[in-house]
Motif scaffolding. Structure first.
Motif, PDB file in Angstrom:
ATOM      1  N   ALA A 139      -7.263 -21.234   5.857  1.00 35.01           N
ATOM      2  CA  ALA A 139      -8.129 -20.640   6.871  1.00 35.01           C
ATOM      3  C   ALA A 139      -9.547 -21.190   6.800  1.00 35.01           C
ATOM      4  N   VAL A 153      -5.818 -14.979   6.897  1.00 36.13           N
ATOM      5  CA  VAL A 153      -4.488 -14.895   6.298  1.00 36.13           C
ATOM      6  C   VAL A 153      -4.207 -13.460   5.862  1.00 36.13           C
ATOM      7  N   ILE A 203      -6.347 -21.712  12.113  1.00 34.81           N
ATOM      8  CA  ILE A 203      -6.046 -20.567  11.249  1.00 34.81           C
ATOM      9  C   ILE A 203      -7.345 -19.810  11.004  1.00 34.81           C
ATOM     10  N   ASP A 238      -2.067 -11.437   2.872  1.00 38.11           N
ATOM     11  CA  ASP A 238      -1.421 -11.649   1.582  1.00 38.11           C
ATOM     12  C   ASP A 238      -0.219 -10.734   1.481  1.00 38.11           C
TER      13      ASP A 238
END
Length: 53
Positions: A2, A11, A8, A13
């Protein structure tokens, strides 16, 4: 990814939210990814037993 890839933006996790040592995990991820790139934390539901059978 990212931080260095324009398409992107953030994110999520995947982590075991039922683990006894989960308490420090969100802070560790924020430090690793920074709040700018951490969209959230999700659990791996495919490893859980389906309560409906």
């Amino acid at each position: 990814m990212a931080a260095c890839t324009d398409p992107i933006g953030a994110v999520a996790d995947w982590t075991d939210l039922t683990a006894p040592a989960i308490a420090p995990e969100p802070a560790r991820l924020r430090a690793l990814l920074s709040d700018e790139f951490l969209a959230g934390i999700r659990r791996q539901v495919r490893h859980e037993v389906d309560p409906t059978g």
